[in-house]
Design an enzyme around this catalytic site. Structure first.
Site: not given
Lengths: 142, 142, 142, 142, 142, 142
Positions: B17, B36, B42, B44, B82-83, B127
């Site tokens: 994100h 950010c 980047h 998490h 996810d992913h 996070e």
């Protein structure tokens, strides 16, 4: 005016159990509880977190001596359930299904009379890192 | 009288994100969001803890079957995020900044209609180990 | 006779990446890497553990000052990779697939010349709590 | 209608302390506090979790910028207590027993005026993995 | 020259067991194994970490696809032992005491033929957070 | 042929310490050790992991009874260092700087004669979650 602080103490016990409703057929138990109902038991490393809310004693700076709470949880809960089969070895779960919900409620009812009545109590029980429960859900009695 | 118990289930998803307000200049985004807001994203390892409050069913000893909650979170949340790149790949964050606060609220609103209306729901989202959020802040509706 | 002690320092960085071999078709990338090859990236909270083996300095009681190792890892590794897209933002992974294996090797080769030659170095990298790697596999050079 | 979200930020500090009531004899201190009252101090890796409740700012998607909360906790709490002897080196515990309860209350009272008045604040302090506290016990002020 | 990298994958299973040597009296079993020998079983949340050492494949950047190792461990180990009574439900421990040492060795011998012969294998098994084992002790075969 | 298995046991102790070389000026101590040299001590929640390598006893399935190792570590290490000031209260660190390296070596030398000579021993000591050490660095004596 009361100024309340919460304290927590964690302890552990390792037990075997199975989820099984004696009024149901094996088929229904398997359909509802899946592998948790397998007949020969499985087990968990349970973690119990005892949460107590009260006023801070000005002389000690303690809500309660957590060493005493540790001793109490060890003598009343760990001693009772550790290295036991919850279904076979304990009177608490002879007729009560040992789900995490019911174990947390049982621990609460064992400890409640042993802790000062002016203090609030809540139990969190970890069955695994991913599954855990808390009882009672709400403790705000102001 | 209702006697409420809380149950929790944890699941994980890994996403990319960036924090970026499309109505602002790049400079303002950098000033507000710092690294950010870096343009190429980047990511998490998110952990979501679903908390459900309800009465214990006497026949099962469950508030709710956590296996079913796990399946629900996997199909509705993990499958979706996810992913993925939250900004680019999801309609939920096409026009909503994917802060932890907004992700937790989004997860709540996806899951709320899928969970029995007589049960209370709260979402905790990690996070990182050091930054986490909870929504809604209060769930005590007695 | 040398008496060797091992010291460890853990740091963290959060990055986006995707696994993609530029010499393959998208279909082959998807077949090999699955959702790790999704085109818009996903991400992780990486944890890097730097392991250094050496003799204890008698005056300090240190193998090495871990504060200096922390500073080194922050300036050389965290600064380089944190809140970055490993594929797009770093020269290290412009032509190298950023698997955990390759990230650990890359970190090793960045840090090795910055650490005293008489000390041994090994890198452990956690991509998730369940997936992690170590490089080099063996460091016993006696 | 206000829609409240909770955010959390964790920081760490390492301190020495002893539990000792200056109005008591050494014998009484030992009887009440046990090894926590040993005269030459012991210590802990404290973890403090700052919990803040507020509305989400629509422009940022933040309740509050957790980077700023991290900076605040580092400058106001970590700087003050880290690598210090709480009894000897701090004015806060010169005349207040540094129990976990009192440390959590002290951190709350240091941070409260530094955080927007329309936001709610709660402090959780871990003294060990097994012993932790929270102050205030209740923050529901609706 | 071979350049070896280590990869790790963690999985979990929950089982019941007891430690009991069938050639000994109950008294001797209790004297040697203590509460671990209680007749009705107890249980654990086991964590197994599979460690594999090999060369990095240049095309994939992988030593081995950890998704495949996860699938292998789930089908060969978790499926076999999860929610089972190790003593009663498994042929592996019908005549072998299910200590952590023996479980780790058993897992190794199940997995070894399923993993490429040019790769090295080691198993770490956590019985609790405080008790864990590794087999084989040494894997350096250069 | 010997078939070796490794077993681990974790215990904890909480101590105060400071890093200080008595042959140096205060200025040099501060320059070298930074805040770790502050005169009034700070402290840590230490975790010690005792690693023992040996053959599995066929009758017990144990390398060694970890309950006995736990008792040994409690009586020899925890009793000695827990709730103590390492610099002031222990003879081990009266003239030895209590760095993590030196504490690990000291624990090794205390435990080594108490453990069967045919077994190998290694100590891992966590000072914080991010800083830890191991002694000896290599234990492969085949």
């Amino acid at each position: 005016m009361k100024e309340l602080v919460t304290v927590f103490r964690k302890e552990r016990f390792n037990s075997a159990h199975r989820l099984f409703n004696a009024e149901w057929s094996d088929e229904k138990n398997l359909a509802v509880f899946g592998k948790c109902s397998y007949p020969n038991y499985h087990g968990h490393n349970y973690e119990v977190v005892v949460k107590i809310i009260g006023e801070v004693n000005e002389e000690t700076g303690y809500v309660v001596d957590l060493k005493k709470i540790s001793d109490l949880v060890k003598s009343e809960i760990v001693e009772r359930f550790d290295h036991k089969n919850l279904n076979l070895d304990t009177q608490e779960f002879a007729h009560l299904i040992p789900t995490a919900e019911n174990i947390a409620k049982t621990i609460y009812h064992i400890l409640r009379p042993k802790i000062d009545a002016d203090k609030l109590l809540q139990i969190r029980l970890y069955e695994t890192e991913k599954n855990f429960v808390e009882y009672p859900a709400f403790i705000d009695v102001r």
